[in-house]
Design a protein around this motif. Sequence first.
Motif, short mmCIF file in Angstrom:
data_model
loop_
_atom_site.label_atom_id
_atom_site.label_comp_id
_atom_site.label_asym_id
_atom_site.label_seq_id
_atom_site.Cartn_x
_atom_site.Cartn_y
_atom_site.Cartn_z
N UNK A 2 0.85 -1.20 0.00
CA UNK A 2 0.00 0.00 0.00
C UNK A 2 0.88 1.24 0.00
N UNK A 3 0.47 2.23 -0.78
CA UNK A 3 1.27 3.47 -0.90
C UNK A 3 0.95 4.45 0.21
N UNK A 4 1.97 5.09 0.72
CA UNK A 4 1.82 6.12 1.75
C UNK A 4 1.04 7.29 1.16
N UNK A 5 0.00 7.73 1.88
CA UNK A 5 -0.79 8.86 1.40
C UNK A 5 -0.02 10.16 1.58
N UNK A 27 3.57 10.00 11.81
CA UNK A 27 2.63 9.95 10.70
C UNK A 27 1.67 8.80 10.93
N UNK A 28 0.55 9.09 11.58
CA UNK A 28 -0.43 8.07 11.95
C UNK A 28 -1.73 8.79 12.28
N UNK A 29 -2.82 8.03 12.29
CA UNK A 29 -4.10 8.60 12.70
C UNK A 29 -4.60 7.87 13.93
N UNK A 79 3.98 5.49 7.00
CA UNK A 79 2.94 6.51 7.15
C UNK A 79 1.56 5.89 7.08
N UNK A 80 0.60 6.69 6.68
CA UNK A 80 -0.79 6.25 6.58
C UNK A 80 -1.09 5.84 5.14
N UNK A 81 -1.74 4.69 4.99
CA UNK A 81 -2.09 4.21 3.65
C UNK A 81 -3.59 3.93 3.60
N UNK A 82 -4.04 3.48 2.44
CA UNK A 82 -5.45 3.11 2.26
C UNK A 82 -5.84 2.01 3.23
N UNK A 83 -4.90 1.16 3.62
CA UNK A 83 -5.20 0.09 4.58
C UNK A 83 -5.65 0.66 5.92
N UNK A 84 -5.04 1.77 6.32
CA UNK A 84 -5.41 2.40 7.59
C UNK A 84 -6.79 3.06 7.49
#
Lengths: 101, 101
Positions: A2-5, A27-29, A79-84
């Motif tokens: 998954x690519x980092x947003x 870099x997280x939510x 970082x954050x990706x679509x998976x997150x």
Amino acid sequence: MAERLSVEARKQALKSLPGWAEMSGREAIGRTFTFKDFNEAFGFMTRAALVAEKNDHHPEWRNVYKTVEVVLATHDAGGVTALDIELAEAMDAIASQIGVA
Amino acid sequence: MAERLSVEARKQALKSLPGWAEMSGREAIGRTFTFKDFNEAFGFMTRAALVAEKNDHHPEWRNVYKTVEVVLATHDAGGVTALDIELAEAMDAIASQIGVA
């Protein structure tokens, strides 16, 4: 993988996830869910764990009685990706069914 | 209400709980369990959650993939009580069955 947003994509995704916010310092939510009691909190965790395991993408989370603090990031991507975003959406749906807005 | 253990009683109890240690900065005991994967870690948490709910005495815990960091204290008593020692023993027994020493 998954690519980092990008910052922009992350901010855009967070607009559809009102309970979630950027974590400071990484870099997280994250979101803190507050339930009625431990039964509801752990019920939420159990359902979310099944989703996480199915998607092979797991949360960092802390449970103290009726609260569950969740942090989502994709370590491999830094970082954050679509998976997150998907896991956040799934968690919101489960919490909403349990009765948390 | 469960009585807060004295420093001596707490130290004595910890001798029978080799994986557990005093937390620094607060009157509580803690242990980090490391499993093979998320399946085992969350399986441990699920069994421990049932014990906690049955005893109406719950852990503070954080799960990141295959690790589970547990902190036990009895908030009402302002420290560690027999309830925490019992839960620690139950968690050790569950982890041991899963294959964690």
